[in-house]
Design an enzyme around this catalytic site. Structure first.
Site, PDB file in Angstrom:
ATOM      1  N   CYS A 176       5.093   0.682 -11.363  1.00 30.64           N
ATOM      2  CA  CYS A 176       4.055   2.410 -10.894  1.00 30.64           C
ATOM      3  C   CYS A 176       4.146   3.490 -10.571  1.00 30.64           C
ATOM      4  CB  CYS A 176       3.417   1.678  -9.281  1.00 30.64           C
ATOM      5  SG  CYS A 176       1.928   1.912  -9.195  1.00 30.64           S
ATOM      6  N   HIS A 204      -4.368  -3.387 -12.723  1.00 28.17           N
ATOM      7  CA  HIS A 204      -3.635  -2.754 -11.935  1.00 28.17           C
ATOM      8  C   HIS A 204      -3.760  -1.687 -10.956  1.00 28.17           C
ATOM      9  CE1 HIS A 204       1.123  -0.774 -11.028  1.00 28.17           C
ATOM     10  NE2 HIS A 204       0.157  -0.269 -10.885  1.00 28.17           N
ATOM     11  N   GLU A 205      -5.143  -0.519 -11.835  1.00 28.09           N
ATOM     12  CA  GLU A 205      -5.251   0.108 -11.630  1.00 28.09           C
ATOM     13  C   GLU A 205      -6.436   0.079  -9.961  1.00 28.09           C
ATOM     14  OE1 GLU A 205      -3.416   2.813 -11.802  1.00 28.09           O
ATOM     15  OE2 GLU A 205      -2.993   2.346 -13.477  1.00 28.09           O
ATOM     16  N   HIS A 234      -5.739  -1.026  -6.882  1.00 31.46           N
ATOM     17  CA  HIS A 234      -5.222  -0.020  -6.017  1.00 31.46           C
ATOM     18  C   HIS A 234      -6.358   0.733  -5.431  1.00 31.46           C
ATOM     19  CE1 HIS A 234      -1.280   2.156  -6.856  1.00 31.46           C
ATOM     20  NE2 HIS A 234      -1.595   1.097  -8.631  1.00 31.46           N
TER      21      HIS A 234
HETATM   22 ZN   LIG Z   1       0.459   1.610  -9.837  1.00 25.17          ZN
END
Ligand SMILES: [Zn+2]
Length: 136
Positions: free
Chosen positions: A85, A126-127, A130
């Site tokens: 990341c 993944h995003e 966040h």
């Molecule tokens: Zn990330």
């Protein structure tokens, strides 16, 4: 505007708020910042550039996809992988799904429903983590 990448985990662990049509600056800055980090980055969430908003950008190779307020409708094919990341040092183990279906509002705030598989699906997951304040 190309924004600096946030590495403060206390900020990154906060849940993001709904993105509205007044947040076009968030979308533009995500596009500019991803373009500036092209060789080391395939996707970005708004909180990585300092906005507590539910918007992510995903590089699909030939184009960038903006997703506002994305929601995962279904997922299948759990597997374990390792990810890096831009906001963190090194790589970490995480669980992902091979196929997902996501509902979101596109760059023009039109409602969309789309299936992703393989690497693009991994980036989206993944995003989207966040946005929940989840970092790998
Ligand atoms: Zn990330």
């Amino acid at each position: 505007m190309n924004k600096p990448i946030v590495t403060d985990v206390i900020f990154l662990r906060q849940k993001a708020d709904i993105t509205t049509e007044n947040d076009t600056n968030v979308i533009r800055d995500l596009e500019d910042t991803l373009a500036a980090n092209r060789e080391r980055c395939v996707g970005m969430a708004a909180n990585m550039i300092g906005y507590k908003k539910r918007t992510v950008i995903v590089s699909m190779g030939f184009m960038n996809l903006i997703m506002n307020n994305p929601v995962i409708l279904s997922k299948s094919g759990e597997y374990e992988t390792e990810e890096g990341c831009l906001s963190l040092i090194g790589t970490r183990k995480t669980k992902r799904y091979k196929e997902i279906e996501v509902e979101y509002k596109d760059k023009n705030f039109k409602q969309q429903k789309q299936k992703f598989s393989g690497f693009p699906a991994q980036i989206v997951q993944h995003e989207m983590d966040h946005l929940e304040g989840i970092i790998i």
